[in-house]
Each structure stands twice: as C-alpha cells, then as structure tokens.
Design an enzyme around this catalytic site. Structure first.
Site, PDB file in Angstrom:
ATOM      1  N   ASP A   1     -10.146   3.719   2.290  1.00 56.99           N
ATOM      2  CA  ASP A   1     -10.368   2.979   3.470  1.00 56.99           C
ATOM      3  C   ASP A   1     -11.285   3.801   4.521  1.00 56.99           C
ATOM      4  OD1 ASP A   1      -9.190   0.339   2.881  1.00 56.99           O
ATOM      5  OD2 ASP A   1      -7.275   0.962   3.271  1.00 56.99           O
TER       6      ASP A   1
ATOM      7  N   LYS B   1       0.662  -1.189   0.010  1.00 66.31           N
ATOM      8  CA  LYS B   1      -0.082  -0.064   0.141  1.00 66.31           C
ATOM      9  C   LYS B   1       0.547   1.213   0.036  1.00 66.31           C
ATOM     10  CE  LYS B   1      -4.505  -1.210   1.949  1.00 66.31           C
ATOM     11  NZ  LYS B   1      -5.309  -0.857   3.136  1.00 66.31           N
TER      12      LYS B   1
END
Ligand code: ATR
Length: 280
Positions: free
Chosen positions: A102, A66
């Site tokens: 997210d 990520k």
C-alpha cells in the site's frame, strides 16, 4: 496448469482487484486467473490452510483480515511487520510470505505525477489511521526527511510516530494547526475519510494557506475528484486522487507474484471504468 490468484475479504463484492489482475494476465498472455473470495473472520485460519492446500500462487488481503492474517503466515516482511498489516501474500517454496504494497504503491503513484524528489520535501500527512500508517512508515523507510502528521485525535498521531522504526523528523499537529501552517508544506497527503462519497462536500482542513506550488495527494478515489482536490486546484496547486495508489499497489503485488510489473495505467483505466468516470 492455470495458476490461481485471489483476494480475501469481507465484504469483497466491491473489489476492483479481480478486473485489474485478470486484465493484466490477459494482456500478458499468462495462463492464470484471479478470484474474489468472501471469507468471514471466523474462517480465516481455515481459509489460509485451504489456500495452501489447493496451491494458490498468491493472494491479496483486504478488510477485515489485513492484521489478523499475520500470525497465520510463515513469514512477514519487515516493512509489513512495522505497518502491522499485510495486503499481499506470495507462495514461495511452499511458504506463505506477507508483504504490504500500500505505502510503496502510494509512493510510486505519487512519483509518476510529482515533479521532483518526494523524499526530501516537507510533507504534511493528514490522518493517522491504517492508510496513514502504511504511507508514513513506507516513506520513512525509503528515507523521507520530514513528515508532519495532522489528525483530529492527537493520541493516534503520537502512537503512529512512537511506533515508527525508521528515522524521520515529525511534528504532531491538530487539524487547526495543520491548516495554519499549511504554507510550509510542499506535499500534502490526505488519508482521512473526509470527503469520501456520500459526504463529498466535506474537507479535512481549510486550504486558505496552501502554497500554490504545493502538491495535494488525496487517497480517496470515490468521488474521483474530492472537494479538497478541487479547492487545491482552484488555488493553483496540483492534485491527484487515490486511483494511482490503488493501481500501483495492485501492480506491485502482481510483480511480487510473477516477477513482471504490469502496466499500472491499464489498472488505473479499469478503476475509472468501474467508477464510471474519466481520468483527472
Ligand atoms: P483507513 O484505514 O482508511 O486509514 P481509519 O483507520 O478508520 O481508516 O482512519 C480514518 C482517519 O480519518 C483517522 O485519521 C480519523 O481521525 P481520528 O484518528 O481522529 O479518528 C480520520 N477521520 C475520520 N472521520 C473524521 C472526521 N469526521 N473528522 C476528522 N477526522 C476524521
């Protein structure tokens, strides 16, 4: 021609994203397929070049890539830049643009169940890891007024606060202090790994001082109901698990790729089916 989407990570076999996205493509009669690609750290750069070469339309990024993927993209959206992690990449005119859904997924999932405006409430965030960072920066960017952070390691909470580019009132607390002040909070967001399977009896803090009108959002989804959630419910508070965040982050990624917001509850049902449980 069938469009291709996917997720890269290592390990990746446990990912629920292929089922969530392929179901969405099917239910919307879209000619597209989503595939899980296991990519080792050493192959990340080659994988990004390869995905551009084959013309993938978009992909998700998960652990451990990520952060490492950010310099390999053509552009990173400012919120993802602040969070320091990308979970969604969109192909836009031949360029790869990175986003992070997210935190937005968490907020959207909370707003489905929370009765009232989340952003003007007194919020306690437990934890200061990667998930806490995405949630803290996103809520702050959206205009949250007050988010205190409780964490075992205060330096990590300090770092989180110091690097936040958006204005928000924040006090830093030890976990004991957070437990003591608990009655002050309307919303408690649990982002630590405490209570995750197999240590399902563990709780990050005591809920003795929980206000019965408070809302407890745990981002854990395995088990479906953590000990923390059960205890909150027993004290009259409402609670939700992490399946909402997981389904909404996926739905928002899908929307970034296709312009269509799929039904998040379909994705949530798939998550519950995979976990072998019923919605709570
Ligand atoms: P994620 O990316 O899922 O957020 P992470 O970055 O590893 O995971 O963060 C884990 C969080 O759980 C941290 O806040 C961590 O506290 P520390 O910053 O003190 O490490 C918290 N955590 C994990 N195990 C813990 C434990 N046994 N007691 C207290 N906090 C714990």
């Amino acid at each position: 021609m069938k469009k291709l989407y996917g997720v890269i990570g290592d390990p990746i076999g446990h990912s629920m994203s292929p089922d969530m996205h392929n179901d969405a493509f099917q239910s919307l009669s879209m000619d597209a397929h989503y595939h899980a690609f296991q990519i080792e750290k050493k192959d990340l750069e080659a994988a990004v070049l390869g995905m551009k070469a084959i013309g993938i339309s978009g992909f998700n990024v998960t652990v451990p890539h990520k952060t490492a993927i950010m310099p390999l993209l053509d552009e990173v959206d400012p919120l993802a830049q602040a969070i320091g992690a990308v979970n969604t990449v969109v192909l836009d005119n031949g360029r790869f643009i990175g986003y992070n859904t997210d935190g937005e997924g968490f907020l959207a999932g909370l707003e489905v169940e929370y009765d009232g405006n989340v952003l003007d409430k007194r919020i306690l965030l437990l934890g200061a890891g990667g998930s806490a960072r995405a949630i803290y920066y996103t809520l702050s960017q959206k205009g949250a007024m007050h988010i205190d952070i409780g964490n075992r390691t205060l330096e990590k909470a300090e770092e989180l606060k110091k690097r936040c580019p958006y204005p928000v009132k924040t006090s830093l607390l030890t976990l004991d202090e957070a437990a003591e002040k608990l009655a002050d909070y309307d919303i408690i967001i649990q982002t630590t790994s405490i209570g995750m399977s197999p240590n399902v009896e563990a709780m990050p803090i005591s809920l003795d001082n929980l206000h019965p009108d408070a809302f407890v959002a745990d981002i854990i989804y395995n088990p479906i109901e953590t000990a923390f959630m059960k205890e909150a419910k027993a004290r009259g508070a409402k609670s939700q698990n992490g399946a909402k965040m997981l389904s909404f982050q996926g739905a928002l990624a899908f929307e970034k790729w296709t312009g269509i917001l799929p039904e998040p509850s379909r994705m949530e049902t798939i998550i519950y089916n995979k976990l072998g449980g019923i919605k709570c």
